[in-house]
Structures are given as structure tokens and as C-alpha cells.
Design a protein around this motif. Structure first.
Motif, short mmCIF file in Angstrom:
data_model
loop_
_atom_site.label_atom_id
_atom_site.label_comp_id
_atom_site.label_asym_id
_atom_site.label_seq_id
_atom_site.Cartn_x
_atom_site.Cartn_y
_atom_site.Cartn_z
N ASN A 191 -0.61 13.12 -8.43
CA ASN A 191 -1.78 11.94 -8.58
C ASN A 191 -0.40 11.31 -7.72
OD1 ASN A 191 -3.42 10.87 -10.00
ND2 ASN A 191 -3.30 11.05 -11.47
N THR A 192 -1.48 10.41 -7.55
CA THR A 192 -0.62 8.79 -7.33
C THR A 192 -1.08 7.75 -7.93
OG1 THR A 192 -2.09 8.62 -5.81
CG2 THR A 192 0.22 10.03 -5.24
N PHE A 193 -0.60 6.72 -8.32
CA PHE A 193 -0.63 5.01 -8.08
C PHE A 193 -1.86 5.06 -7.93
CE2 PHE A 193 3.47 6.11 -11.16
CZ PHE A 193 3.01 5.77 -12.10
N ASP A 194 -2.71 3.51 -7.98
CA ASP A 194 -4.01 2.84 -7.09
C ASP A 194 -3.11 2.75 -6.20
OD1 ASP A 194 -5.76 2.98 -9.32
OD2 ASP A 194 -5.12 1.09 -10.16
N PRO A 195 -4.25 2.19 -4.85
CA PRO A 195 -4.04 1.85 -3.57
C PRO A 195 -3.55 0.53 -3.88
CG PRO A 195 -6.11 2.93 -3.34
CD PRO A 195 -5.26 3.22 -4.99
N ASN B 201 0.65 -1.29 -0.26
CA ASN B 201 -0.46 0.02 0.21
C ASN B 201 0.83 0.73 0.38
OD1 ASN B 201 -2.51 1.22 -0.11
ND2 ASN B 201 -2.98 1.56 1.88
N ARG B 202 2.09 1.19 -1.00
CA ARG B 202 2.43 2.27 -0.85
C ARG B 202 2.03 3.12 -1.62
NH1 ARG B 202 7.41 4.32 -4.26
NH2 ARG B 202 8.71 4.85 -2.15
N ALA B 203 2.33 4.60 -0.96
CA ALA B 203 1.95 5.53 -2.60
C ALA B 203 2.69 5.69 -3.30
CB ALA B 203 1.83 6.89 -1.42
N ASN B 204 2.68 5.24 -4.54
CA ASN B 204 3.79 5.67 -5.35
C ASN B 204 3.13 6.63 -6.06
OD1 ASN B 204 5.97 3.46 -5.09
ND2 ASN B 204 4.66 2.27 -5.81
N ILE B 205 4.08 7.80 -6.30
CA ILE B 205 3.80 9.57 -6.60
C ILE B 205 3.94 8.66 -8.38
CG2 ILE B 205 3.85 11.12 -7.44
CD1 ILE B 205 5.45 11.52 -4.70
N GLN B 206 2.19 9.45 -9.18
CA GLN B 206 2.65 9.41 -10.70
C GLN B 206 2.90 11.07 -11.18
OE1 GLN B 206 -1.50 8.47 -12.01
NE2 GLN B 206 -0.41 7.52 -13.84
N THR B 207 2.31 12.00 -10.67
CA THR B 207 2.17 12.96 -11.27
C THR B 207 3.33 13.89 -10.27
OG1 THR B 207 0.07 13.94 -11.91
CG2 THR B 207 1.78 12.72 -13.74
N LEU B 208 4.12 15.19 -10.09
CA LEU B 208 4.06 16.15 -9.55
C LEU B 208 3.76 17.38 -10.37
CD1 LEU B 208 7.28 15.19 -8.57
CD2 LEU B 208 5.39 15.26 -7.20
#
Length: 166
Positions: free
Chosen positions: A151-155, A119-126
Motif C-alpha cells: 500500500n502507498t499513501f495518496d498520490p 507525486n512521490r510514491a511514499n510507501i505505507q505498508t510492506l
């Protein structure tokens, strides 16, 4: 032209993808038929991805050069792709069980899947807009939201499934 030199948009310096399957079929060697039926047909598999960040360009939140394309405008003197985005790490896991329904020719496969298990919050856009530009006054002002997460990728996603093969 020298400011246009830089890393490519898809330049990821380090990337590791690991996939593995472990057949947990210890029940096949048991003599007791009940224990044999209960402890055979299991499988555990994973796909793990770890990579370094992607290159990003610090942009301007407007169109200072009036070319009708504000997505490529940068503050004067700042090169292309001079920032590095956050790293990405994800573990996907699948646990399955095969159950023979009719003489080994009809099989029921029960599956439990976990995507982004940690359940890591992988960052998609900054927010890459380092400055805002006012076209009327021709003044650049610092953007307080620069490099904030947009925005982040899926949880973590959990999924149960069943499949019959014959």
C-alpha cells in the motif's frame, strides 16, 4: 526475552518538517490602481515533510506457536523491529489570492492546493512475512513476496477552493 528487545514501533530517527508562508504583496506599493488591484493579495505557503523509515519486524505468514495471533510471530532467532522501512518525503503547497469585495470588510479568498506535489510514491505498508509456515508439516518456506509494497499513501491531489469572509 532478548529477541523482544528492539526499537520502538514509532522510532523515527530523522524527521524534518518545514512550513513557511511568503506574502507576495508587491502590488500594494504600485501607483497604478489597475496594476495595484491585479498584483496584490497573493500568498504562497508550504508544508514539507522528510523522514527516515520506521522499524518493522520480519514475520511468519502463519501461527507457528499456536497462540491464535499470527501478526506477532517471527522466524526463530529473528528479533523485533530488525528491519527499517522506506523513507517518507512529501511537499504540500498552497497558493492563495485575497480579493476585496466590499470596502475591505468582505473578502473572497481563492485557493489552489497541491498535496504530494512531487507525486512521490511514499510507501505505507510492506509485506513483512519473510517465511510461510505449514502447520501440518511444520516447515518454513521463504516468501517470494517478502518486502514487496502492499500500500502507498495518496498520490498527487490538486484542489481548488473559494472562501468568503465577512
Amino acid at each position: 526475552p532478548n529477541a523482544e528487545r528492539g526499537n520502538g514501533n514509532a522510532d523515527i530517527r530523522h524527521r524534518l518538517v518545514f512550513s513557511g508562508i511568503w506574502n507576495i504583496n508587491y502590488g500594494a506599493s504600485l501607483g497604478n490602481h489597475v496594476l495595484k488591484a491585479l498584483f496584490r493579495g497573493y500568498q504562497l505557503s508550504t508544508v514539507t515533510t522528510v523522514q527516515s523509515g520506521r522499524p518493522l519486524s520480519a514475520t511468519v505468514g502463519s501461527d507457528p506457536n499456536n497462540d491464535a495471533n499470527s501478526s506477532t510471530d517471527r522466524f526463530p532467532g529473528v528479533g523485533r523491529n530488525t528491519l527499517t522501512g522506506p523513507e517518507f518525503a512529501q511537499v504540500d503547497l498552497r497558493f492563495t489570492r485575497d480579493i476585496a469585495l466590499y470596502k475591505e470588510s468582505v473578502m473572497l479568498k481563492l485557493m489552489f492546493e497541491a498535496f504530494n506535489l512531487t507525486n512521490r510514491a511514499n510507501i505505507q505498508t510492506l509485506n513483512t512475512s519473510q517465511y510461510n509456515f505449514n502447520g501440518t508439516t511444520r516447515v518454513f518456506t521463504p516468501n517470494a513476496a517478502f518486502q514487496s509494497v502492499t500500500n502507498t499513501f495518496d498520490p498527487r491531489i490538486l484542489q481548488l477552493a473559494a472562501k468568503i469572509t465577512f
